[in-house]
Design a protein around this motif. Sequence first.
Motif, short mmCIF file in Angstrom:
data_model
loop_
_atom_site.label_atom_id
_atom_site.label_comp_id
_atom_site.label_asym_id
_atom_site.label_seq_id
_atom_site.Cartn_x
_atom_site.Cartn_y
_atom_site.Cartn_z
N SER A 170 0.83 -1.21 0.00
CA SER A 170 0.00 0.00 0.00
C SER A 170 0.86 1.26 0.00
CB SER A 170 -0.94 0.00 1.21
OG SER A 170 -1.89 -1.05 1.11
N ALA A 171 1.95 1.23 0.76
CA ALA A 171 2.86 2.38 0.79
C ALA A 171 3.48 2.60 -0.58
CB ALA A 171 3.93 2.17 1.85
N GLN A 172 3.84 1.51 -1.25
CA GLN A 172 4.39 1.63 -2.60
C GLN A 172 3.35 2.22 -3.56
OE1 GLN A 172 7.39 1.18 -3.60
NE2 GLN A 172 7.24 1.02 -5.84
N ALA A 173 2.10 1.78 -3.44
CA ALA A 173 1.03 2.30 -4.31
C ALA A 173 0.80 3.79 -4.06
CB ALA A 173 -0.26 1.51 -4.07
N ARG A 174 0.84 4.19 -2.79
CA ARG A 174 0.64 5.61 -2.48
C ARG A 174 1.77 6.46 -3.05
NH1 ARG A 174 -0.85 3.21 2.50
NH2 ARG A 174 1.20 3.69 3.42
N TRP A 175 2.98 5.97 -2.98
CA TRP A 175 4.12 6.71 -3.54
C TRP A 175 3.99 6.84 -5.06
CZ3 TRP A 175 8.08 5.01 -6.87
CH2 TRP A 175 9.12 5.93 -7.05
N LEU A 176 3.56 5.76 -5.72
CA LEU A 176 3.36 5.82 -7.17
C LEU A 176 2.23 6.76 -7.54
CD1 LEU A 176 3.80 2.04 -8.12
CD2 LEU A 176 5.39 3.93 -8.55
N ASN A 177 1.18 6.82 -6.72
CA ASN A 177 0.08 7.75 -6.99
C ASN A 177 0.56 9.20 -6.96
OD1 ASN A 177 -1.75 5.65 -7.23
ND2 ASN A 177 -2.46 5.80 -5.11
N SER A 178 1.35 9.54 -5.95
CA SER A 178 1.87 10.90 -5.84
C SER A 178 2.83 11.21 -6.98
CB SER A 178 2.57 11.09 -4.49
OG SER A 178 1.67 10.97 -3.42
N LEU A 179 3.67 10.26 -7.32
CA LEU A 179 4.63 10.46 -8.40
C LEU A 179 3.91 10.71 -9.72
CD1 LEU A 179 7.63 10.44 -9.24
CD2 LEU A 179 7.38 7.99 -9.70
N GLU A 180 2.89 9.90 -10.01
CA GLU A 180 2.14 10.07 -11.27
C GLU A 180 1.39 11.40 -11.28
OE1 GLU A 180 -1.19 10.31 -13.85
OE2 GLU A 180 -1.35 10.08 -11.66
N ALA A 181 0.86 11.81 -10.13
CA ALA A 181 0.09 13.05 -10.08
C ALA A 181 0.98 14.26 -10.36
CB ALA A 181 -0.57 13.19 -8.71
N PHE A 182 2.18 14.28 -9.79
CA PHE A 182 3.08 15.41 -10.04
C PHE A 182 3.57 15.41 -11.49
CE2 PHE A 182 3.65 15.38 -5.34
CZ PHE A 182 3.25 16.68 -5.12
N GLN A 183 3.79 14.24 -12.04
CA GLN A 183 4.17 14.18 -13.46
C GLN A 183 3.02 14.68 -14.34
OE1 GLN A 183 5.26 10.28 -14.83
NE2 GLN A 183 5.63 10.96 -16.94
N HIS A 184 1.80 14.38 -13.94
CA HIS A 184 0.64 14.84 -14.69
C HIS A 184 0.53 16.36 -14.65
CE1 HIS A 184 -3.87 15.29 -15.31
NE2 HIS A 184 -3.44 14.74 -16.40
N VAL A 185 0.86 16.97 -13.52
CA VAL A 185 0.86 18.43 -13.43
C VAL A 185 1.85 19.02 -14.43
CG1 VAL A 185 1.38 20.41 -11.96
CG2 VAL A 185 0.12 18.48 -11.03
N LEU A 186 3.02 18.44 -14.52
CA LEU A 186 4.02 18.92 -15.47
C LEU A 186 3.53 18.77 -16.91
CD1 LEU A 186 7.28 17.52 -13.83
CD2 LEU A 186 6.41 19.85 -13.76
#
Length: 249
Positions: free
Chosen positions: A133-149
Amino acid sequence: MTHRPFRRALLAGVAVLSLALAAPPAMALGGIVYDPTNYAQNLLQAARALEQIQNQIRSLQNEATMLLNEAKNLQQLPFSALTALQQDMSKITGLLGQASRVAYDVQAIKREFQQNYPATFSASATDQSMTASAQARWLNSLEAFQHVLDIQAGVVGTLSSTQGQAGALVGQSQGAAGALQATQAGNQLLALQSKQLADLTALTAAQGRADALEQARQAETAAEARERLRRFLGTGQTYQPQPVQMFYP
């Protein structure tokens, strides 16, 4: 101006009328009776008729000018930025649709949070499941910031075309031949402003999504750390030594 000859003719008629009024009474000239009063009346009638004709001509000229202005008001604007605006907006909308993992869907967000962002940890949750779950949460945040860019890059990529469209529309508005062209140029300028607001909304939505996911990740990390510490400490009872019977050969 076309009414100047008529004005000169009218002035000439008035001058002749003045001379006629100053002439002596009717007299016979070569067997023809000349009546200055009658002549003056006829000349006055002719001058009035000439003035009426001049007024009619002036009225027709005004009506022609009015019709020309109305024709200009009905002319359509020979320029359209709507296609380019729609294409730019489609690009940004397409970028928004590329959001993965925790996307812009209420039901998908609820499922993701129930699975990887639990409010409490059950006793059956293993270390492996919490790590996943911690790994999934980290990937969610990473994808979201990339999406902002990605959204930012898309908006910046349309800035030059937006500026060009704004300049062209302002020029069309200032050089509009009539009310219809001015209105159409104004409507397209409003569409351009709507496009800019849509870009700002997309950026705000993407940035807000990334911030929310990162804050949720941090909060869940703290909760997970407390749960792991609780499990490490156990019940809190200290070790009590017990007598052990040893057997010797």
